[in-house]
Write a protein that holds these residues in place. Sequence first.
Motif, PDB file in Angstrom:
ATOM      1  N   THR A   1       0.822  -1.209   0.000  1.00  0.00           N
ATOM      2  CA  THR A   1       0.000   0.000   0.000  1.00  0.00           C
ATOM      3  C   THR A   1       0.860   1.264   0.000  1.00  0.00           C
TER       4      THR A   1
ATOM      5  N   GLU B   1     -13.988   7.555  -1.633  1.00  0.00           N
ATOM      6  CA  GLU B   1     -13.059   6.512  -1.212  1.00  0.00           C
ATOM      7  C   GLU B   1     -13.147   5.328  -2.166  1.00  0.00           C
TER       8      GLU B   1
ATOM      9  N   SER C   1      -7.844  -1.839   2.473  1.00  0.00           N
ATOM     10  CA  SER C   1      -7.479  -0.432   2.620  1.00  0.00           C
ATOM     11  C   SER C   1      -8.382   0.371   1.687  1.00  0.00           C
ATOM     12  N   TYR C   2      -8.286   1.690   1.776  1.00  0.00           N
ATOM     13  CA  TYR C   2      -8.973   2.495   0.759  1.00  0.00           C
ATOM     14  C   TYR C   2      -8.108   3.695   0.375  1.00  0.00           C
ATOM     15  N   VAL C   3      -8.282   4.101  -0.876  1.00  0.00           N
ATOM     16  CA  VAL C   3      -7.629   5.301  -1.393  1.00  0.00           C
ATOM     17  C   VAL C   3      -8.561   6.474  -1.161  1.00  0.00           C
TER      18      VAL C   3
ATOM     19  N   GLU D   1       0.450   4.168  -2.649  1.00  0.00           N
ATOM     20  CA  GLU D   1       0.274   5.552  -2.200  1.00  0.00           C
ATOM     21  C   GLU D   1       1.227   6.490  -2.932  1.00  0.00           C
TER      22      GLU D   1
ATOM     23  N   ILE E   1      -3.582   6.589   1.422  1.00  0.00           N
ATOM     24  CA  ILE E   1      -4.224   5.288   1.546  1.00  0.00           C
ATOM     25  C   ILE E   1      -4.392   4.979   3.028  1.00  0.00           C
TER      26      ILE E   1
ATOM     27  N   LEU F   1      -5.392   0.004  -9.657  1.00  0.00           N
ATOM     28  CA  LEU F   1      -5.379  -0.929  -8.539  1.00  0.00           C
ATOM     29  C   LEU F   1      -5.607  -2.368  -9.005  1.00  0.00           C
TER      30      LEU F   1
ATOM     31  N   HIS G   1     -12.272   1.556  -1.989  1.00  0.00           N
ATOM     32  CA  HIS G   1     -11.889   0.468  -1.102  1.00  0.00           C
ATOM     33  C   HIS G   1     -11.417  -0.732  -1.920  1.00  0.00           C
TER      34      HIS G   1
END
Length: 241
Positions: free
Chosen positions: A64, A105, A88-90, A68, A75, A156, A107
């Motif tokens: 992550t 977000e 996780s989420y951006v 990021e 993130i 992603l 996810h």
Amino acid sequence: MNFNPDKFDFWKIYEAIKGVYPIGINRENSKMFFSYPGLKELEHRIVENIHQAENFSDRWKSFTKELEKELGKEIVGTTNGQAPSFSSYVLLDKISSDEFTRTKELHFFVSLVGPFYTLIGQDTNTVKIEGQGTFGSTSYLVLSPELEFADAFHMLCERIESRFQGFRFVPFDVGRQTIEGLSVPYSDKKLNSVFHALFNDHIDLTIPSKIGKDHFKLEDWIKEGYVEGGEDWRIFPPSHG
């Protein structure tokens, strides 16, 4: 679950779930439920991948951090030490004004049950009311690369499939399906969907407003050698009677 077994190979998902969850055993019978060998194996995977700090850092946190840096966006880690997935989420966007905050977000989840992953975006609103607390709601879910979610969504998917070789995207159409007799051990709520079995309970799948294709990446699940013909339908067989 319900799908066209002649065309799609979603049995891999069902078999993975059946292998680790005691389907059909009432969770209230805790001795039977928690002694299921598959569930014990899943607990071992969770401990090894999440609870052991060095492994978690190597297998997820480092990944992550790379994402990021590449995305140029924050993130936020959401991995739960009880649920069977990395997550996780951006934070794609955040707008705050007085007591109101709106966030976008994206996810992403990588399962420990089997070689599966998925992404779901959400547009959320949070309001602080003095003396009353904080209240949040989700405006809509994003099921495929759309609008301002599109670039990060595509990226992603590519990075996860490169990092986790052989993992396939679980379309929302499949993730929201339920399995009779399924119960997950990480929540006291009645959660029996494919999504809950593979990932966690961080997303409310029942949010009515959704954008995007709920069958995104469905083609990745077509059986090798399948020849199109006959009835034209995606996942669900035609109803009869």
